[in-house]
Design a protein around this motif. Structure first.
Motif, mmCIF file in Angstrom:
data_model
loop_
_atom_site.group_PDB
_atom_site.id
_atom_site.type_symbol
_atom_site.label_atom_id
_atom_site.label_comp_id
_atom_site.label_asym_id
_atom_site.label_seq_id
_atom_site.Cartn_x
_atom_site.Cartn_y
_atom_site.Cartn_z
ATOM 1 N N ALA A 11 -35.866 -8.398 -36.927
ATOM 2 C CA ALA A 11 -34.898 -8.381 -38.081
ATOM 3 C C ALA A 11 -33.664 -7.830 -37.702
ATOM 4 O O ALA A 11 -32.479 -8.398 -38.131
ATOM 5 C CB ALA A 11 -35.695 -7.916 -39.390
ATOM 6 N N LEU A 12 -33.767 -6.565 -37.040
ATOM 7 C CA LEU A 12 -32.463 -5.939 -36.787
ATOM 8 C C LEU A 12 -31.617 -6.923 -35.917
ATOM 9 O O LEU A 12 -30.443 -6.896 -35.972
ATOM 10 C CB LEU A 12 -32.877 -4.550 -36.442
ATOM 11 C CG LEU A 12 -33.122 -3.418 -37.325
ATOM 12 C CD1 LEU A 12 -33.291 -2.108 -36.436
ATOM 13 C CD2 LEU A 12 -32.016 -3.340 -38.198
ATOM 14 N N LEU A 13 -32.393 -7.364 -34.817
ATOM 15 C CA LEU A 13 -31.380 -7.821 -33.825
ATOM 16 C C LEU A 13 -31.125 -9.461 -34.544
ATOM 17 O O LEU A 13 -29.726 -9.962 -34.086
ATOM 18 C CB LEU A 13 -32.475 -8.451 -32.502
ATOM 19 C CG LEU A 13 -32.884 -7.220 -31.731
ATOM 20 C CD1 LEU A 13 -33.807 -7.655 -30.648
ATOM 21 C CD2 LEU A 13 -31.752 -6.792 -30.925
ATOM 22 N N LEU A 14 -31.671 -9.945 -35.189
ATOM 23 C CA LEU A 14 -31.188 -10.992 -36.001
ATOM 24 C C LEU A 14 -29.850 -10.867 -36.951
ATOM 25 O O LEU A 14 -29.035 -11.761 -37.099
ATOM 26 C CB LEU A 14 -32.388 -11.832 -36.622
ATOM 27 C CG LEU A 14 -33.479 -12.412 -36.015
ATOM 28 C CD1 LEU A 14 -34.619 -13.241 -36.961
ATOM 29 C CD2 LEU A 14 -32.893 -13.939 -35.364
ATOM 30 N N ARG A 15 -30.192 -9.724 -37.593
ATOM 31 C CA ARG A 15 -28.906 -9.305 -38.572
ATOM 32 C C ARG A 15 -27.709 -9.037 -37.486
ATOM 33 O O ARG A 15 -26.625 -9.502 -37.992
ATOM 34 C CB ARG A 15 -29.341 -7.780 -39.002
ATOM 35 C CG ARG A 15 -28.426 -7.412 -40.081
ATOM 36 C CD ARG A 15 -28.874 -6.085 -40.771
ATOM 37 N NE ARG A 15 -30.274 -6.259 -41.124
ATOM 38 C CZ ARG A 15 -30.706 -5.047 -41.786
ATOM 39 N NH1 ARG A 15 -30.131 -3.767 -41.610
ATOM 40 N NH2 ARG A 15 -32.160 -4.958 -42.003
ATOM 41 N N TYR A 16 -27.918 -8.388 -36.249
ATOM 42 C CA TYR A 16 -26.688 -7.871 -35.306
ATOM 43 C C TYR A 16 -26.217 -9.610 -34.924
ATOM 44 O O TYR A 16 -25.091 -9.929 -35.023
ATOM 45 C CB TYR A 16 -27.213 -7.514 -34.203
ATOM 46 C CG TYR A 16 -26.454 -7.254 -33.022
ATOM 47 C CD1 TYR A 16 -25.079 -6.536 -33.255
ATOM 48 C CD2 TYR A 16 -26.425 -8.063 -31.915
ATOM 49 C CE1 TYR A 16 -24.230 -6.675 -32.395
ATOM 50 C CE2 TYR A 16 -25.460 -7.888 -31.043
ATOM 51 C CZ TYR A 16 -24.245 -7.294 -31.154
ATOM 52 O OH TYR A 16 -23.468 -7.140 -29.963
ATOM 53 N N ALA A 17 -27.047 -10.455 -34.508
ATOM 54 C CA ALA A 17 -26.748 -11.999 -34.136
ATOM 55 C C ALA A 17 -26.132 -12.722 -35.132
ATOM 56 O O ALA A 17 -24.900 -13.272 -35.119
ATOM 57 C CB ALA A 17 -27.815 -12.588 -33.795
ATOM 58 N N LEU A 18 -26.369 -12.728 -36.435
ATOM 59 C CA LEU A 18 -25.799 -13.122 -37.820
ATOM 60 C C LEU A 18 -24.595 -12.673 -37.894
ATOM 61 O O LEU A 18 -23.535 -13.394 -38.328
ATOM 62 C CB LEU A 18 -26.864 -13.009 -38.891
ATOM 63 C CG LEU A 18 -26.240 -13.631 -40.056
ATOM 64 C CD1 LEU A 18 -26.236 -15.265 -39.930
ATOM 65 C CD2 LEU A 18 -27.229 -13.450 -41.253
ATOM 66 N N SER A 19 -24.551 -11.201 -37.976
ATOM 67 C CA SER A 19 -23.027 -10.817 -38.087
ATOM 68 C C SER A 19 -21.975 -11.070 -37.103
ATOM 69 O O SER A 19 -20.880 -11.184 -37.145
ATOM 70 C CB SER A 19 -23.254 -9.167 -37.932
ATOM 71 O OG SER A 19 -24.206 -8.750 -38.707
ATOM 72 N N CYS A 20 -22.570 -11.291 -35.694
ATOM 73 C CA CYS A 20 -21.582 -11.712 -34.731
ATOM 74 C C CYS A 20 -21.022 -13.234 -34.800
ATOM 75 O O CYS A 20 -20.073 -13.427 -35.140
ATOM 76 C CB CYS A 20 -22.249 -11.806 -33.160
ATOM 77 S SG CYS A 20 -22.545 -9.975 -32.846
ATOM 78 N N VAL A 21 -22.041 -14.036 -35.713
ATOM 79 C CA VAL A 21 -21.848 -15.735 -35.839
ATOM 80 C C VAL A 21 -20.853 -15.475 -36.970
ATOM 81 O O VAL A 21 -19.753 -16.242 -36.928
ATOM 82 C CB VAL A 21 -23.168 -16.294 -36.212
ATOM 83 C CG1 VAL A 21 -22.743 -17.743 -36.597
ATOM 84 C CG2 VAL A 21 -23.877 -16.285 -34.819
ATOM 85 N N VAL A 22 -21.085 -14.730 -38.003
ATOM 86 C CA VAL A 22 -20.246 -14.625 -39.290
ATOM 87 C C VAL A 22 -18.848 -14.342 -38.850
ATOM 88 O O VAL A 22 -17.690 -14.745 -39.218
ATOM 89 C CB VAL A 22 -21.062 -13.896 -40.281
ATOM 90 C CG1 VAL A 22 -19.877 -13.854 -41.603
ATOM 91 C CG2 VAL A 22 -22.112 -14.477 -40.833
ATOM 92 N N SER A 23 -18.917 -13.271 -37.924
ATOM 93 C CA SER A 23 -17.619 -12.720 -37.546
ATOM 94 C C SER A 23 -16.904 -13.671 -36.753
ATOM 95 O O SER A 23 -15.534 -13.935 -37.011
ATOM 96 C CB SER A 23 -17.932 -11.259 -36.729
ATOM 97 O OG SER A 23 -18.317 -10.508 -37.573
ATOM 98 N N PHE A 24 -17.190 -14.533 -35.832
ATOM 99 C CA PHE A 24 -17.048 -15.547 -35.026
ATOM 100 C C PHE A 24 -16.198 -16.568 -35.973
ATOM 101 O O PHE A 24 -14.984 -16.889 -35.846
ATOM 102 C CB PHE A 24 -17.709 -16.182 -34.090
ATOM 103 C CG PHE A 24 -17.266 -17.164 -33.472
ATOM 104 C CD1 PHE A 24 -16.339 -17.029 -32.091
ATOM 105 C CD2 PHE A 24 -17.806 -18.616 -33.616
ATOM 106 C CE1 PHE A 24 -15.805 -18.147 -31.521
ATOM 107 C CE2 PHE A 24 -17.247 -19.678 -32.785
ATOM 108 C CZ PHE A 24 -16.242 -19.277 -31.799
#
Length: 455
Positions: A11-24
């Motif tokens: 969940a933490l890794l998915l949250r980090y990946a989602l944050s990167c995608v949203v930022s992009f």
């Protein structure tokens, strides 16, 4: 206090990946909106504007029939040729060599090259080539002149912004993992320090919590093992004391009767047998006395550490050591630094050092010297005892501090049963120190005991 719900690493890794995608997507969207606003308020011209302006200028020049630089828009450059010779141009061959070459090539072949596009108009004997690029241009001529293309600015700013955002997100994620990993480190430190009483702090991550649960089971198992070991040692001490006590009476009877026989009239063979009984009885009594002292020492509660005068302590050690060495007919020399007041259990440490000195005196030839050096390097007190004998054997170097270790090679027994160095090692361990043995360059044996003392 309510316990926080644990999350998984996934969940933490998915949250980090989602944050990167949203930022992009956010940065790209912001760049798109910013570009749209600049186009809407007229600060920027669309990429197709230079082409439209070039063809509009071509029509105006064709109508006029002669070249007029005022009709050429700012979004275009021109090259005016007559008989393949340059008559006028807005392109500087040194500064815009690539663009100039592209315009000349188009004038000769009618083919566009690279990023440059062209259209031409025939004005009598002159051929005017208009050059443009499919790129967003600034409406303001000053901006157009001094700033790079808007696409280049976007190409620089967008990745730079993404790099900064991804860096911040990664830094936050790393700190978050460190925060959740801290309880694991603390738990490992507690186990390393022997702290088996306090509970481990929760982690907040399911996988880490599983590791902590395993460490908790290990802690519980260690507690049980230590309790069982303590109970076993207590039982062994009680059995040793009982055994020594039970041996006392028969040994006394044997010794008394042997002494009575020794006082009577005996022939040579009988005298030899009685003497053998007396010697054997004396040896067994010595062993029993040693075991009794050991059992008593183990049964004693740990002596409290009190502040004692350092120099008085050294004087007491020296007095005891000289008395021991006098019994064995050897000399004793002490060299010591100034020792401040330290916290020690005086009797316990004195007994440990006396064991080292006695061990050295036993293995030093008569009239030779036992040397002792006391070195204080706060908070470590090191006491080094060097004998005048032939040194430790290879076997003794490995096992000299083991319980009941003796050897029959270069060092004689002399009633020594392997308790002195072992008890000194146990005392040093209580103070966070060690007992080490080695041979000096001169071939003598050397034993060092270190104690961690509070001044």
């Amino acid at each position: 206090m309510e316990q926080r719900k644990s999350v998984s690493l996934v969940a933490l890794l998915l949250r980090y990946a989602l944050s990167c995608v949203v930022s992009f997507l956010f940065v790209l969207g912001a760049a798109w909106v910013f570009m749209g606003l600049l186009l809407q308020n007229g600060t920027l011209l669309p990429a197709s504007a230079p082409e439209r302006s070039a063809y509009a200028a071509k029509e105006q020049l064709a109508k006029k029939g002669v070249f007029d630089a005022a009709l050429v828009p700012t979004t275009c450059d021109y090259l005016l040729l007559e008989a393949s010779k340059t008559v006028a141009t807005s392109l500087t061959e040194k500064k815009d060599a690539k663009a100039f070459s592209a315009a000349v090539y188009y004038a000769k072949t009618g083919v566009n090259t690279g990023e440059y596009f062209h259209c031409n108009v025939q004005l009598g004997a002159q051929n005017c080539v208009l050059q443009y690029r499919f790129a967003m241009q600034y409406t303001n001529p000053t901006l157009q002149k001094h700033l790079p293309d808007f696409q280049i600015i976007l190409i620089i700013l967008v990745p730079l912004t993404l790099f900064i955002l991804f860096g911040m997100l990664t830094w936050h994620a790393v700190n978050l993992f460190k925060k959740h990993l801290a309880p694991l480190n603390m738990a490992a430190q507690q186990l390393a320090q022997g702290d088996l009483e306090h509970d481990f702090a929760p982690s907040g991550i399911k996988e880490y919590a599983a590791v902590l649960a395993s460490m908790t089971k290990l802690k519980t198992a260690l507690q049980g093992s230590l309790r069982a070991q303590w109970s076993m040692e207590q039982g062994r001490e009680a059995q040793t004391a009982a055994l020594v006590h039970d041996l006392k009476t028969p040994l006394t009877v044997i010794d008394g009767n042997a002494q009575l026989l020794a006082e009577s009239t005996l022939d040579a063979a009988q005298r030899q047998s009685v003497d053998a009984i007396l010697r054997g009885t004396a040896s067994v009594q010595a062993y029993a006395a040693t075991l009794r002292r050991l059992a008593q020492a183990q049964a004693m509660t740990e002596q409290p550490q009190t502040a004692i005068d350092g120099m008085a302590f050294l004087q007491k050690i020296e007095t005891t050591a000289r008395e021991i060495c006098a019994v064995y007919g050897v000399r004793f020399v002490l060299t010591a630094q100034q020792l401040p007041a330290v916290k020690l259990a005086m009797q316990e440490v004195e007994r440990a050092v006396a064991n080292l000195v006695e061990n050295a005196a036993e293995h030093t030839p008569k009239e030779q010297t036992v040397q002792m050096h006391c070195v204080w390097t706060a908070p470590t007190l090191a006491m080094i005892v060097e004998d005048g004998g032939t040194g430790f054997t290879p076997q003794a170097l490995q096992h000299a501090t083991d319980f009941l270790f003796t050897e029959n090679e270069s060092r004689t027994q002399n009633g020594h049963i392997g308790l002195g160095l072992a008890t000194a090692k146990a005392t040093a361990k209580k103070y966070g120190g060690t007992v080490t043995v080695k041979n000096t360059e001169k071939g003598h044996g050397e034993v060092t005991i270190t104690l961690q003392c509070k001044a």
